[in-house]
Motif scaffolding. Structure first.
Motif, PDB file in Angstrom:
ATOM      1  N   ASN A 102       6.631 -16.112 -28.573  1.00 46.33           N
ATOM      2  CA  ASN A 102       7.833 -15.417 -28.087  1.00 46.33           C
ATOM      3  C   ASN A 102       7.755 -15.020 -26.624  1.00 46.33           C
ATOM      4  OD1 ASN A 102       9.043 -15.634 -30.592  1.00 46.33           O
ATOM      5  ND2 ASN A 102       8.145 -13.729 -31.334  1.00 46.33           N
ATOM      6  N   SER A 159      12.686 -18.363 -26.145  1.00 47.24           N
ATOM      7  CA  SER A 159      13.680 -17.368 -26.544  1.00 47.24           C
ATOM      8  C   SER A 159      14.717 -18.011 -27.454  1.00 47.24           C
ATOM      9  CB  SER A 159      14.352 -16.827 -25.276  1.00 47.24           C
ATOM     10  OG  SER A 159      15.573 -16.234 -25.591  1.00 47.24           O
ATOM     11  N   ARG A 160      15.225 -17.244 -28.428  1.00 44.41           N
ATOM     12  CA  ARG A 160      16.272 -17.762 -29.326  1.00 44.41           C
ATOM     13  C   ARG A 160      17.671 -17.459 -28.797  1.00 44.41           C
ATOM     14  NH1 ARG A 160      11.289 -18.319 -30.154  1.00 44.41           N
ATOM     15  NH2 ARG A 160      11.046 -20.064 -31.536  1.00 44.41           N
ATOM     16  N   THR A 161      17.756 -16.544 -27.824  1.00 45.10           N
ATOM     17  CA  THR A 161      19.070 -16.158 -27.303  1.00 45.10           C
ATOM     18  C   THR A 161      19.790 -17.378 -26.731  1.00 45.10           C
ATOM     19  OG1 THR A 161      18.054 -14.062 -26.699  1.00 45.10           O
ATOM     20  CG2 THR A 161      20.227 -14.495 -25.786  1.00 45.10           C
ATOM     21  N   ASP A 212      15.923 -11.465 -29.572  1.00 45.09           N
ATOM     22  CA  ASP A 212      14.539 -11.483 -29.100  1.00 45.09           C
ATOM     23  C   ASP A 212      14.043 -10.056 -28.929  1.00 45.09           C
ATOM     24  OD1 ASP A 212      13.856 -14.323 -28.642  1.00 45.09           O
ATOM     25  OD2 ASP A 212      15.582 -14.259 -27.308  1.00 45.09           O
ATOM     26  N   LYS A 232      11.683 -19.683 -21.952  1.00 45.41           N
ATOM     27  CA  LYS A 232      11.952 -18.339 -21.408  1.00 45.41           C
ATOM     28  C   LYS A 232      11.630 -18.244 -19.920  1.00 45.41           C
ATOM     29  CE  LYS A 232      11.456 -13.912 -23.741  1.00 45.41           C
ATOM     30  NZ  LYS A 232      10.703 -13.264 -24.821  1.00 45.41           N
TER      31      LYS A 232
END
Length: 416
Positions: A61, A65-67, A88, A298
């Motif tokens: 992480n 990032s999943r955003t 996140d 990220k």
């Protein structure tokens, strides 16, 4: 594109993804002898990863990032907008804790009992002259299990209509045209239904069990000590109901496995829980479920000589990782006994994503999946006698989720 990363030549591979589906990444891995390559999907530069080593990288992480990672069409059908999958950091941790607080042993025992109860009820109520499509039956049974468990009443609902509406959410994300729009319409109708319940709990018009997800999600506070937006609480409650309903896909694959591997199925007569679990874990490894997990890089970083640039869309091949020759012996063979004494890591077996449950993006409902699949398998091999009529057991790798073409028809003869 990075010169040092293997490159899938050609301008844009969106049509190839739609045509090859689950096999898109694996095909290129084999062609280029690599576990990592660059391509373009929806005109955007995309990095594709396969295997446990790269899964571990993907679920770091600090680097991914999943955003804003999931395409809008997937958010508008499968996940809903504002859900835990796109968060996140501390916000993700707070929201994930809301889910994980439900996943104790008591909950798993209850889900096992509900699954057993509703399968028995389903077959007690059918006309014994009927042929049952296992996939469609599971949608109805599992909606009842899900709603009972989260505290949502189905008393005034047309259950089959609701079941197919929820199924549209996971049957439509990869679809084009009419089916995609059907999924968006169903998402909107399902959210209207659940949001009315959330609002009802909040304004005291609806009495809800304080130990159930409906109440807990309706009253959950975010990092600012404020109630979640009602629409977000709705999305999250559907993030429990929808995946439980989606286990229907695995039920179709259990039916297929029983048919395709009768010797392995025969060993399950009066089997213990562990042996049942080996079989369902092999079903989850061997057959396709969800093709990819998505994230964005990220920050700029280098890994083993490969450059990753901030913002780059990245796909982790879930299906390919579960069949990766570096991680599995004879990956193309169906062998439930491989799970005896097997060493699991958070990254080598990822049908529903990888990483840690509490803080990572591994599906919180994976425990539920295993309990419901195991109970269903036990019901099919030890509590139901049925014949299997002639039918098309084939499935398409570009059909996501892949379900056998005739939805696994059975002709039940008796409940034991």
């Amino acid at each position: 594109m990075n010169s040092n990363m293997p490159n899938d030549s050609g301008f844009d591979k969106t049509l190839s993804v739609l045509k090859e589906g689950y096999e898109f990444v694996m095909n290129r891995d084999k062609e280029m002898h690599t576990n990592i390559f660059e391509t373009r999907i929806l005109v955007e530069k995309t990095i594709c990863l396969t295997g446990s080593e790269l899964a571990e990288l993907f679920y770091d992480n600090t680097r991914f990032s999943r955003t804003d990672a999931a395409p809008a069409r997937v958010q508008k059908t499968l996940f809903g907008e504002g859900g835990v999958q796109g968060l996140d950091g501390d916000e993700h941790k707070n929201r994930k804790a809301m889910f994980m607080s439900l996943m104790d042993n008591k909950a798993m025992d209850e889900i096992e009992d509900l699954t057993q109860k509703y399968w028995h009820e389903y077959f007690e109520e059918i006309d014994w002259n009927d042929t049952v499509e296992l996939y469609e039956a599971a949608k109805v049974v599992f909606l009842k299990v899900a709603c009972d468990w989260v505290g949502v009443s189905l008393e005034d609902e047309d259950i089959e209509t609701r079941a197919s509406q929820i199924a549209d959410l996971y049957e439509s994300p990869a679809a084009l045209g009419i089916q995609h729009w059907k999924g968006r319409k169903s998402r909107s109708e399902a959210e209207d239904w659940i949001e009315r319940l959330i609002e009802g709990v909040r304004n005291g018009e609806l009495e809800a069990d304080k130990d159930r997800a409906l109440y807990k999600f309706a009253m959950h506070k975010d990092l600012n000590d404020e109630l979640l937006d009602a629409q977000v609480a709705t999305v999250e409650l559907l993030n429990l109901i929808r995946p439980i309903n989606a286990i229907s896909v695995w039920v179709a694959m259990i039916g297929l496995a029983i048919h395709e591997h009768p010797d392995a199925a025969e060993k399950l007569k009066d089997a213990n829980q562990q042996q049942l679990e080996w079989f369902i874990q092999e079903v989850r490894r061997y057959y396709p479920f969800f093709p990819f997990a998505v994230a964005r890089v990220k920050l700029d970083f280098e890994w083993q000589g490969y450059e990753f640039k901030e913002g780059t869309l990245t796909l982790l091949d879930l299906y390919g990782t579960n069949r990766h020759p570096d991680d599995w012996v004879d990956p193309d063979e169906f062998k439930p006994e491989r799970f005896e004494g097997w060493q699991e890591t958070p990254f080598n077996f990822i049908p529903q994503g990888g990483g840690s449950y509490d803080f990572g993006h591994r599906c919180a409902g994976e425990f539920i999946t295993i309990v419901m699949m195991r109970t269903t398998l036990d019901f099919l091999v030890n509590h139901l006698e049925f014949k299997v009529p002639e039918q098309d057991f084939g499935f398409e790798f570009n059909d996501i989720p892949a379900v056998p073409n005739d939805k696994v028809k059975i002709k039940p003869t008796r409940i034991k």
